[in-house]
Design an enzyme around this catalytic site. Structure first.
Site, PDB file in Angstrom:
ATOM      1  N   TYR A 130      13.765 -15.079   4.550  1.00  0.00           N
ATOM      2  CA  TYR A 130      12.763 -14.034   4.822  1.00  0.00           C
ATOM      3  C   TYR A 130      13.176 -12.811   3.997  1.00  0.00           C
ATOM      4  CZ  TYR A 130       9.908 -10.991   7.870  1.00  0.00           C
ATOM      5  OH  TYR A 130       9.003 -10.071   8.353  1.00  0.00           O
ATOM      6  N   ARG A 183      -0.349  -7.928  -2.745  1.00  0.00           N
ATOM      7  CA  ARG A 183       0.636  -6.855  -2.493  1.00  0.00           C
ATOM      8  C   ARG A 183       1.816  -7.493  -1.795  1.00  0.00           C
ATOM      9  NH1 ARG A 183       3.454  -5.909   1.422  1.00  0.00           N
ATOM     10  NH2 ARG A 183       2.321  -4.777   3.009  1.00  0.00           N
ATOM     11  N   LYS A 201       7.353 -16.294   6.558  1.00  0.00           N
ATOM     12  CA  LYS A 201       6.851 -15.798   7.853  1.00  0.00           C
ATOM     13  C   LYS A 201       6.756 -16.961   8.848  1.00  0.00           C
ATOM     14  CE  LYS A 201       5.841 -11.391   6.863  1.00  0.00           C
ATOM     15  NZ  LYS A 201       6.175 -10.177   7.609  1.00  0.00           N
ATOM     16  N   GLU A 329      -1.549 -11.593   5.598  1.00  0.00           N
ATOM     17  CA  GLU A 329      -0.261 -11.028   5.186  1.00  0.00           C
ATOM     18  C   GLU A 329      -0.291 -10.589   3.731  1.00  0.00           C
ATOM     19  OE1 GLU A 329       2.433 -11.042   7.577  1.00  0.00           O
ATOM     20  OE2 GLU A 329       3.125  -9.561   6.118  1.00  0.00           O
ATOM     21  N   ASP A 330       0.178  -9.401   3.501  1.00  0.00           N
ATOM     22  CA  ASP A 330       0.384  -8.872   2.146  1.00  0.00           C
ATOM     23  C   ASP A 330      -0.868  -8.917   1.277  1.00  0.00           C
ATOM     24  OD1 ASP A 330       2.856  -8.420   3.146  1.00  0.00           O
ATOM     25  OD2 ASP A 330       3.967  -9.478   1.601  1.00  0.00           O
ATOM     26  N   ASP A 352      -0.859  -8.543   9.887  1.00  0.00           N
ATOM     27  CA  ASP A 352       0.513  -8.216  10.253  1.00  0.00           C
ATOM     28  C   ASP A 352       0.960  -6.874   9.665  1.00  0.00           C
ATOM     29  OD1 ASP A 352       3.150  -8.685  11.188  1.00  0.00           O
ATOM     30  OD2 ASP A 352       3.714  -9.464   9.232  1.00  0.00           O
ATOM     31  N   ASP A 353       0.561  -6.599   8.429  1.00  0.00           N
ATOM     32  CA  ASP A 353       1.026  -5.367   7.777  1.00  0.00           C
ATOM     33  C   ASP A 353       0.428  -4.128   8.433  1.00  0.00           C
ATOM     34  OD1 ASP A 353       2.626  -6.522   5.562  1.00  0.00           O
ATOM     35  OD2 ASP A 353       0.706  -7.495   5.178  1.00  0.00           O
ATOM     36  N   ASN A 502       9.979  -2.544   1.813  1.00  0.00           N
ATOM     37  CA  ASN A 502      10.712  -3.754   1.425  1.00  0.00           C
ATOM     38  C   ASN A 502      10.412  -4.134  -0.008  1.00  0.00           C
ATOM     39  OD1 ASN A 502      11.733  -4.249   4.067  1.00  0.00           O
ATOM     40  ND2 ASN A 502       9.704  -4.979   4.661  1.00  0.00           N
TER      41      ASN A 502
HETATM   42  N1  LIG Z   1       9.145  -2.856   7.594  1.00  0.00           N
HETATM   43  C1  LIG Z   1       8.031  -3.524   7.773  1.00  0.00           C
HETATM   44  O1  LIG Z   1       7.871  -4.263   8.745  1.00  0.00           O
HETATM   45  C2  LIG Z   1       6.907  -3.356   6.795  1.00  0.00           C
HETATM   46  C3  LIG Z   1       5.630  -3.769   7.161  1.00  0.00           C
HETATM   47  C4  LIG Z   1       4.590  -3.609   6.258  1.00  0.00           C
HETATM   48  C5  LIG Z   1       4.832  -3.068   5.012  1.00  0.00           C
HETATM   49  N2  LIG Z   1       6.099  -2.713   4.691  1.00  0.00           N
HETATM   50  C6  LIG Z   1       6.393  -2.161   3.369  1.00  0.00           C
HETATM   51  O2  LIG Z   1       5.708  -0.955   3.216  1.00  0.00           O
HETATM   52  C7  LIG Z   1       5.410  -0.761   1.857  1.00  0.00           C
HETATM   53  C8  LIG Z   1       3.958  -0.339   1.727  1.00  0.00           C
HETATM   54  O3  LIG Z   1       3.105  -1.338   2.198  1.00  0.00           O
HETATM   55  P1  LIG Z   1       1.523  -1.101   2.232  1.00  0.00           P
HETATM   56  O4  LIG Z   1       0.891  -2.360   2.601  1.00  0.00           O
HETATM   57  O5  LIG Z   1       1.184   0.086   3.053  1.00  0.00           O
HETATM   58  O6  LIG Z   1       1.268  -0.783   0.679  1.00  0.00           O
HETATM   59  P2  LIG Z   1       0.058  -0.052   0.025  1.00  0.00           P
HETATM   60  O7  LIG Z   1       0.128  -0.340  -1.406  1.00  0.00           O
HETATM   61  O8  LIG Z   1      -1.185  -0.347   0.785  1.00  0.00           O
HETATM   62  O9  LIG Z   1       0.382   1.507   0.242  1.00  0.00           O
HETATM   63  C9  LIG Z   1       1.375   2.221  -0.411  1.00  0.00           C
HETATM   64  C10 LIG Z   1       1.134   3.707  -0.149  1.00  0.00           C
HETATM   65  O10 LIG Z   1       2.263   4.429  -0.614  1.00  0.00           O
HETATM   66  C11 LIG Z   1       1.796   5.548  -1.355  1.00  0.00           C
HETATM   67  N3  LIG Z   1       2.796   5.973  -2.318  1.00  0.00           N
HETATM   68  C12 LIG Z   1       3.098   5.415  -3.525  1.00  0.00           C
HETATM   69  N4  LIG Z   1       4.040   6.146  -4.148  1.00  0.00           N
HETATM   70  C13 LIG Z   1       4.353   7.166  -3.318  1.00  0.00           C
HETATM   71  C14 LIG Z   1       5.243   8.275  -3.407  1.00  0.00           C
HETATM   72  N5  LIG Z   1       6.014   8.443  -4.463  1.00  0.00           N
HETATM   73  N6  LIG Z   1       5.285   9.123  -2.362  1.00  0.00           N
HETATM   74  C15 LIG Z   1       4.514   8.955  -1.286  1.00  0.00           C
HETATM   75  N7  LIG Z   1       3.649   7.942  -1.149  1.00  0.00           N
HETATM   76  C16 LIG Z   1       3.574   7.058  -2.147  1.00  0.00           C
HETATM   77  C17 LIG Z   1       0.524   5.064  -2.021  1.00  0.00           C
HETATM   78  O11 LIG Z   1      -0.284   6.158  -2.434  1.00  0.00           O
HETATM   79  C18 LIG Z   1      -0.082   4.265  -0.877  1.00  0.00           C
HETATM   80  O12 LIG Z   1      -0.765   5.144  -0.013  1.00  0.00           O
HETATM   81  C19 LIG Z   1       5.788  -2.042   1.137  1.00  0.00           C
HETATM   82  O13 LIG Z   1       7.028  -1.868   0.521  1.00  0.00           O
HETATM   83  C20 LIG Z   1       5.922  -3.040   2.244  1.00  0.00           C
HETATM   84  O14 LIG Z   1       6.889  -4.026   1.953  1.00  0.00           O
HETATM   85  C21 LIG Z   1       7.140  -2.835   5.547  1.00  0.00           C
HETATM   86  O1  LIG Z   2       7.644  -9.070   5.078  1.00  0.00           O
HETATM   87  C1  LIG Z   2       8.299  -8.179   5.621  1.00  0.00           C
HETATM   88  O2  LIG Z   2       9.543  -8.200   5.663  1.00  0.00           O
HETATM   89  C2  LIG Z   2       7.632  -7.042   6.327  1.00  0.00           C
HETATM   90  C3  LIG Z   2       6.260  -6.730   5.880  1.00  0.00           C
HETATM   91  O3  LIG Z   2       5.338  -7.694   6.251  1.00  0.00           O
HETATM   92  C4  LIG Z   2       6.133  -6.363   4.445  1.00  0.00           C
HETATM   93  O4  LIG Z   2       5.096  -6.666   3.867  1.00  0.00           O
HETATM   94  O5  LIG Z   2       7.041  -5.729   3.922  1.00  0.00           O
HETATM   95 MG   LIG Z   3       3.856  -8.089   4.904  1.00  0.00          MG
END
Ligand SMILES: NC(=O)c1ccc[n+]([C@@H]2O[C@H](COP(=O)([O-])OP(=O)(O)OC[C@H]3O[C@@H](n4cnc5c(N)ncnc54)[C@H](O)[C@@H]3O)[C@@H](O)[C@H]2O)c1
Ligand SMILES: O=C(O)C[C@H](O)C(=O)O
Ligand SMILES: [Mg+2]
Length: 660
Positions: A130, A183, A201, A329-330, A352-353, A502
């Site tokens: 994962y 994404r 997942k 997802e993603d 999920d996101d 991530n």
């Molecule tokens: N920890 C978790 O469980 C978890 C869950 C979902 C997503 N994520 C992570 O979150 C991140 C974003 O996912 P998402 O689906 O929202 O992506 P997304 O592409 O939909 O959104 C990214 C956002 O970040 C903004 N951004 C880009 N550069 C930036 C900067 N320098 N300063 C401030 N904002 C900035 C963009 O304008 C956009 O609004 C990914 O890395 C994903 O892996 C983590």
């Molecule tokens: O996949 C993960 O580890 C969390 C989340 O779904 C992500 O997109 O980053």
């Molecule tokens: Mg995800």
């Protein structure tokens, strides 16, 4: 380490009952001979007892000695440990891929053993199968590809999906994870290579939620890619492969990935080096060979063309398996929100996101309130800066606002600040994404703070002095020294920093930097795992993993076992609250906001039960299998937990022939 499952006997009886009703006759499995050995669902490798070898046509196809499951388990763990030992000092990425490969080979060969080692060693193996290694696997997927796993529906399959879905060999599918690869984590558009994410997942679904691996389906919707590199990819770009000096220092030649393994092993053999299991694979992928992408080589479909593909897939899936749950997802943000709105009232699905992440983040945010020694209702007064206004960031801020209005009423005035790549989002923003509009600050709300449209992150943190700084931007290092130092002036006695992006390199900051610059008093959480930080004075800075893995397996399990028609906000809220209340006050005081991943099966059972109860309360529970809606309605809280636990699959070798 070796543990016998509490529910093993129950699960054994259940799966046996299922198998025996499905396939009557003297043998439980309908395959014979080599077909069984090549089917990872049934394969036991050297573990087939003699009666099964006789009756299933396996005699002579295996070495004569029967090896027990326990011995097979130890053998695998031994080879894993020797791989660890032999790769010490190698580059992290090579080691991670080598570990992934050894696990993946077991996955492809013997699922029962694979899932047992995964469950028992989840803390060590989750980072491999994962996040974060799965990101690296996706980036290299076409090179790593050996055997297909899951299903692929492409734009070229339009009109065919209803029949294609019947190509899947399993009679029943309960849980589907679907991506379009647009994404992948913070790595962007990886096209068809993103299939690694649904696979990872669903591994977590099996390990944490006990979903039967015969009933899971990873799916890639290939609608093209806008990743220029993948579009321009040549069949195989020849690049210089310099083998790891440790093994073959002399060896350096242009080589393609597909033949890298062969040349590597051949050359090393000639030079008299002994290759350990898995090592030449490390070498095989240690170069920058850009491989032909395995997906459609066309720009992504857009608009109605895109939606028509997703619609057709959803119809096909639910025509064959009406009760299957689909986890999106993603997906890139625009499709993440649009598809959620489009399907959530028609199908049992969730994103999920958006939704899983929101629940995990909210549980952590409530934990930070407790860590400050305040009542939960103080959540309404917390100043929270959310960095990233994408699917995840918006999901979090929306759920946090819902929680505030539950606690303080609709007139509550939460102090949440949302930033994206252009800085602070205000109502003055030109070309604002409509999904972000409800969270944009008005001039009146921020002028007193000296902030304005597009204020930088450092400025916002310095002026707002937030209780929580939460990153979902996908940008590594955006919480830089200046930003982290500004958190020292936070109005909280225990400022919280959540670097949730991530994989690891995309985290907004590292754990070490967070404790170093923002102070020892913080609570820290990250989406990818980091080691706890030694603060040098006998104290340890605890690192939490704020990852949606703590919720999605329970959301899926609870939805499945309740037979929910749809997944309601109430079910998602129940999941989040269950996770939030899992931690004791003493743990929270130590900065431990989330449980250890070692207990993920227990947590998932609790979350699953909370989701079942909420589905009943929201009147969407239609029952599952022999348990109808009325029976669910009359179950006590404890009975629901037992019902959930009893239905969690656990890997043991089931007999494949009847005893008589
Ligand atoms: N920890 C978790 O469980 C978890 C869950 C979902 C997503 N994520 C992570 O979150 C991140 C974003 O996912 P998402 O689906 O929202 O992506 P997304 O592409 O939909 O959104 C990214 C956002 O970040 C903004 N951004 C880009 N550069 C930036 C900067 N320098 N300063 C401030 N904002 C900035 C963009 O304008 C956009 O609004 C990914 O890395 C994903 O892996 C983590
Ligand atoms: O996949 C993960 O580890 C969390 C989340 O779904 C992500 O997109 O980053
Ligand atoms: Mg995800």
């Amino acid at each position: 380490m070796w543990r016998v499952a509490r529910s093993a006997a129950a699960s054994f009886r259940q799966s046996r009952r299922r198998l025996s009703t499905a396939i009557p006759g003297p043998c439980i499995v309908h395959k014979r001979g080599a077909d069984i050995l090549h089917d990872p669902w049934f394969n036991k490798d050297t573990g087939f007892p003699l009666t099964e070898r006789d009756r299933l046509g396996l005699r002579g196809l295996l070495p004569p000695r029967v090896i027990s499951f326990e011995q097979q388990y130890y053998r695998f763990m031994e080879s894993y440990r020797s791989l660890e030992k032999n790769t010490q000092g190698q580059h992290d990425k090579f080691v991670s891929l080598a570990k992934w490969r050894i696990l993946n080979r077991l996955h492809d060969r013997n699922e029962t053993l694979y899932y047992r080692v995964l469950i028992d060693n989840i803390k060590n193996f989750a980072p491999i199968i994962y996040t974060p290694t799965v990101g690296l696997v996706c980036q290299n997927y076409s090179g790593l590809f050996r055997r297909p796993r899951g299903m692929y529906f492409s734009a070229k399959d339009k009109g065919e999906m209803m029949s294609m879905i019947y190509n899947w060999p399993s009679q029943q599918v309960d849980m589907i994870v679907l991506t379009d690869g647009s994404r992948i984590l913070g790595l962007g558009d990886l096209g068809v290579q993103g299939i690694g994410i649904p696979i990872g997942k669903l591994d977590m679904y099996v390990a944490a939620a006990g979903i039967n691996p015969q009933r899971i389906l990873p799916v890639m919707l290939d609608v093209g890619t806008n990743n220029q590199k993948l579009l321009e990819d040549h069949l195989c770009e020849l690049t210089n492969l310099r083998l790891s000096a440790k093994f073959c220092p002399q060896f350096s030649l242009p080589i393609s990935d597909s033949i890298a393994g062969f040349f590597a092993s051949y050359s090393c053999f000639r030079h008299g080096h002994v290759l350990q299991n898995g090592l030449y694979r490390v070498i095989g992928f240690s170069h920058n060979c850009s491989l032909a992408d395995l997906g459609l080589r066309q720009p992504r479909l857009e608009g109605e063309e895109y939606l028509a593909i997703v619609d057709e897939f959803m119809e096909a899936v639910h025509a064959r398996w009406p009760k299957a749950i689909v986890q999106f997802e993603d997906f890139q943000m625009k499709w993440a929100f649009e598809t959620l709105e489009r399907y959530r009232k028609r199908f049992c699905m969730f994103n999920d996101d958006i939704q899983g992440t929101a629940g995990v983040a909210l549980a952590g945010l409530l934990g930070t309130v407790r860590a400050q020694g305040k009542p939960l209702t103080d959540f309404a007064n917390q100043k929270i800066v959310v960095v990233g206004a994408g699917s995840a960031g918006l999901g979090v801020i929306k759920m946090a606002l819902q929680a505030v209005s539950r606690m303080a009423g609709p007139a509550a005035d939460p102090h949440f600040f949302l930033l994206d790549k252009d800085g602070l989002i205000t109502k003055q923003r030109k070309c604002m994404d409509p999904s972000a509009a409800p969270f944009a600050k008005s001039h009146g709300e921020i002028e007193g703070l000296g902030l304005s449209e597009g204020s930088s992150l450092a400025e916002v943190v310095k002026k707002v002095k937030p209780h929580v700084l939460l990153g979902l931007s996908g940008v590594g290092g955006v919480f830089n020294e200046e930003v982290l130092k500004a958190m020292r002036e936070s109005d909280s006695i225990k400022p919280a920093i959540f670097a949730m992006s991530n994989p690891t390199t995309n985290a907004e900051c590292t754990a070490i930097d967070a404790f170093k610059h923002a102070g020892e008093n913080i609570v820290f959480a990250s989406g990818s795992p980091f080691e706890n930080v030694d603060l040098g004075n006998g104290k340890i800075g605890h690192v939490n993993q704020a990852n949606n893995m703590y919720l999605f397996p329970g959301i899926g399990l609870g939805s499945l076992l309740s037979g929910a028609r749809t997944i309601t906000d109430g079910m998602l809220q129940a999941a989040s609250e269950c996770l939030a209340s899992y931690m004791t006050d003493e743990e929270i005081q130590r900065g431990v906001l989330y449980p250890s991943i070692d207990s993920i099966r227990d947590i998932t059972a609790e979350v699953g039960a909370a989701v079942v109860r909420a589905a009943i309360a929201d009147e969407v529970a239609e029952g599952h299998g022999e348990v109808g809606p009325r029976e669910l309605l009359h179950m006590s809280k404890d009975e629901i937990i037992k019902y959930v636990k009893d239905n969690m699959w656990y890997p043991i070798y089931n007999p494949l022939v009847h005893e008589k």
